[in-house]
Design a protein around this motif. Sequence first.
Motif, PDB file in Angstrom:
ATOM      1  N   ILE A  93       0.882  -1.166   0.000  1.00 53.87           N
ATOM      2  CA  ILE A  93       0.000   0.000   0.000  1.00 53.87           C
ATOM      3  C   ILE A  93       0.915   1.210   0.000  1.00 53.87           C
ATOM      4  O   ILE A  93       1.950   1.206   0.675  1.00 53.87           O
ATOM      5  CB  ILE A  93      -0.922   0.014   1.241  1.00 53.87           C
ATOM      6  N   TRP A  94       0.574   2.262  -0.746  1.00 51.12           N
ATOM      7  CA  TRP A  94       1.437   3.425  -0.857  1.00 51.12           C
ATOM      8  C   TRP A  94       0.625   4.707  -0.731  1.00 51.12           C
ATOM      9  O   TRP A  94      -0.583   4.726  -0.949  1.00 51.12           O
ATOM     10  CB  TRP A  94       2.200   3.406  -2.178  1.00 51.12           C
ATOM     11  N   SER A  95       1.316   5.758  -0.380  1.00 51.86           N
ATOM     12  CA  SER A  95       0.691   7.083  -0.352  1.00 51.86           C
ATOM     13  C   SER A  95       1.775   8.149  -0.442  1.00 51.86           C
ATOM     14  O   SER A  95       2.942   7.893  -0.175  1.00 51.86           O
ATOM     15  CB  SER A  95      -0.143   7.277   0.912  1.00 51.86           C
ATOM     16  N   ILE A  96       1.339   9.324  -0.835  1.00 51.33           N
ATOM     17  CA  ILE A  96       2.227  10.480  -0.870  1.00 51.33           C
ATOM     18  C   ILE A  96       1.853  11.339   0.329  1.00 51.33           C
ATOM     19  O   ILE A  96       0.702  11.732   0.482  1.00 51.33           O
ATOM     20  CB  ILE A  96       2.069  11.259  -2.186  1.00 51.33           C
ATOM     21  N   ASP A  97       2.825  11.598   1.190  1.00 45.76           N
ATOM     22  CA  ASP A  97       2.598  12.362   2.415  1.00 45.76           C
ATOM     23  C   ASP A  97       3.189  13.753   2.247  1.00 45.76           C
ATOM     24  O   ASP A  97       4.393  13.913   2.168  1.00 45.76           O
ATOM     25  CB  ASP A  97       3.263  11.653   3.592  1.00 45.76           C
ATOM     26  N   GLU A  98       2.311  14.747   2.194  1.00 45.61           N
ATOM     27  CA  GLU A  98       2.796  16.114   2.057  1.00 45.61           C
ATOM     28  C   GLU A  98       2.675  16.896   3.361  1.00 45.61           C
ATOM     29  O   GLU A  98       3.069  18.042   3.433  1.00 45.61           O
ATOM     30  CB  GLU A  98       2.050  16.833   0.936  1.00 45.61           C
ATOM     31  N   GLU A  99       2.145  16.280   4.393  1.00 50.48           N
ATOM     32  CA  GLU A  99       1.925  16.983   5.653  1.00 50.48           C
ATOM     33  C   GLU A  99       3.204  17.270   6.421  1.00 50.48           C
ATOM     34  O   GLU A  99       3.341  18.298   7.039  1.00 50.48           O
ATOM     35  CB  GLU A  99       0.968  16.180   6.540  1.00 50.48           C
ATOM     36  N   ASN A 100       4.134  16.344   6.414  1.00 54.86           N
ATOM     37  CA  ASN A 100       5.328  16.477   7.247  1.00 54.86           C
ATOM     38  C   ASN A 100       6.558  16.915   6.474  1.00 54.86           C
ATOM     39  O   ASN A 100       7.672  16.712   6.919  1.00 54.86           O
ATOM     40  CB  ASN A 100       5.605  15.137   7.941  1.00 54.86           C
ATOM     41  N   LEU A 109       5.220   6.977   1.211  1.00 53.45           N
ATOM     42  CA  LEU A 109       5.094   5.945   2.228  1.00 53.45           C
ATOM     43  C   LEU A 109       4.759   4.624   1.555  1.00 53.45           C
ATOM     44  O   LEU A 109       3.828   4.558   0.745  1.00 53.45           O
ATOM     45  CB  LEU A 109       4.015   6.314   3.240  1.00 53.45           C
ATOM     46  N   LEU A 110       5.498   3.587   1.878  1.00 52.07           N
ATOM     47  CA  LEU A 110       5.282   2.271   1.312  1.00 52.07           C
ATOM     48  C   LEU A 110       5.133   1.276   2.453  1.00 52.07           C
ATOM     49  O   LEU A 110       5.996   1.218   3.339  1.00 52.07           O
ATOM     50  CB  LEU A 110       6.461   1.882   0.418  1.00 52.07           C
ATOM     51  N   LYS A 111       4.053   0.516   2.436  1.00 48.68           N
ATOM     52  CA  LYS A 111       3.796  -0.438   3.500  1.00 48.68           C
ATOM     53  C   LYS A 111       3.581  -1.822   2.896  1.00 48.68           C
ATOM     54  O   LYS A 111       2.623  -2.028   2.156  1.00 48.68           O
ATOM     55  CB  LYS A 111       2.549  -0.011   4.268  1.00 48.68           C
ATOM     56  N   PRO A 112       4.481  -2.774   3.173  1.00 45.61           N
ATOM     57  CA  PRO A 112       4.292  -4.143   2.683  1.00 45.61           C
ATOM     58  C   PRO A 112       3.036  -4.764   3.305  1.00 45.61           C
ATOM     59  O   PRO A 112       2.759  -4.567   4.495  1.00 45.61           O
ATOM     60  CB  PRO A 112       5.543  -4.875   3.157  1.00 45.61           C
ATOM     61  N   GLY A 122       4.038  -6.579  11.712  1.00 47.86           N
ATOM     62  CA  GLY A 122       3.687  -5.638  12.772  1.00 47.86           C
ATOM     63  C   GLY A 122       3.351  -4.244  12.291  1.00 47.86           C
ATOM     64  O   GLY A 122       3.671  -3.262  12.945  1.00 47.86           O
ATOM     65  N   ASN A 123       2.714  -4.145  11.146  1.00 45.28           N
ATOM     66  CA  ASN A 123       2.252  -2.848  10.636  1.00 45.28           C
ATOM     67  C   ASN A 123       3.403  -1.925  10.238  1.00 45.28           C
ATOM     68  O   ASN A 123       3.271  -0.714  10.243  1.00 45.28           O
ATOM     69  CB  ASN A 123       1.350  -2.170  11.667  1.00 45.28           C
ATOM     70  N   GLN A 124       4.561  -2.478   9.902  1.00 49.01           N
ATOM     71  CA  GLN A 124       5.744  -1.694   9.549  1.00 49.01           C
ATOM     72  C   GLN A 124       5.633  -1.137   8.138  1.00 49.01           C
ATOM     73  O   GLN A 124       5.143  -1.787   7.225  1.00 49.01           O
ATOM     74  CB  GLN A 124       6.994  -2.560   9.653  1.00 49.01           C
ATOM     75  N   GLY A 125       6.100   0.095   7.981  1.00 47.56           N
ATOM     76  CA  GLY A 125       6.138   0.729   6.671  1.00 47.56           C
ATOM     77  C   GLY A 125       7.450   1.473   6.504  1.00 47.56           C
ATOM     78  O   GLY A 125       8.272   1.526   7.426  1.00 47.56           O
ATOM     79  N   PHE A 126       7.635   2.053   5.339  1.00 51.21           N
ATOM     80  CA  PHE A 126       8.879   2.741   5.024  1.00 51.21           C
ATOM     81  C   PHE A 126       8.587   4.120   4.460  1.00 51.21           C
ATOM     82  O   PHE A 126       7.731   4.272   3.604  1.00 51.21           O
ATOM     83  CB  PHE A 126       9.701   1.920   4.014  1.00 51.21           C
ATOM     84  N   ARG A 127       9.313   5.125   4.935  1.00 50.90           N
ATOM     85  CA  ARG A 127       9.191   6.504   4.460  1.00 50.90           C
ATOM     86  C   ARG A 127      10.383   6.790   3.559  1.00 50.90           C
ATOM     87  O   ARG A 127      11.529   6.625   3.955  1.00 50.90           O
ATOM     88  CB  ARG A 127       9.171   7.479   5.628  1.00 50.90           C
TER      89      ARG A 127
END
Length: 160
Positions: A93-100, A109-112, A122-127
């Motif tokens: 699952i991916w998203s573009i984070d412009e807030e931070n 943001l990429l989340k396996p 354990g809900n781990q993702g990568f920025r």
Amino acid sequence: MKKFLSLTVLVLVLVSCGGTSKVAKQARKTFDGNWTLTSVTYPQNTGTFNVTLFNDAAASCLEGSTWDFVSNNNRGTYDVSGSNCTSGTRHFIWSIDEENTPQGVYDFLLKPVNEKYKSTNGNQGFRLNLSSLTQNSMVWEQTVTLEGSPFVIRMTFSKL
């Protein structure tokens, strides 16, 4: 009547202030489709490094992998193949984070996830930093720590 007018103004303010910016929406559309991870480099370092990306595979196994991004549901897959690599399709699952991030700079943001798009590990993702995005190419950068110093991993993609 005053309550109706106040409520209408409040809704208009919330709608105009919330949501994703026009630039971020365009970036999401640009992501859509099939990409190839053409190279993984370490621009600030020289030498040979044994890097595992996304707690999944060696960088050498991901070079040449094909990635599919679906912007209407922020889901995707990538396929790994090659000798000495654990081949197969991975989901994320991916998203573009412009807030931070500063205006005009985006974190990606990429989340396996598993085949049913449920969290794994354990809900781990990568920025990652989305340092460049055009219709035909994109560059991600991830900064990690190596021996107490920042270490940048650059991933360059070409659109198929």
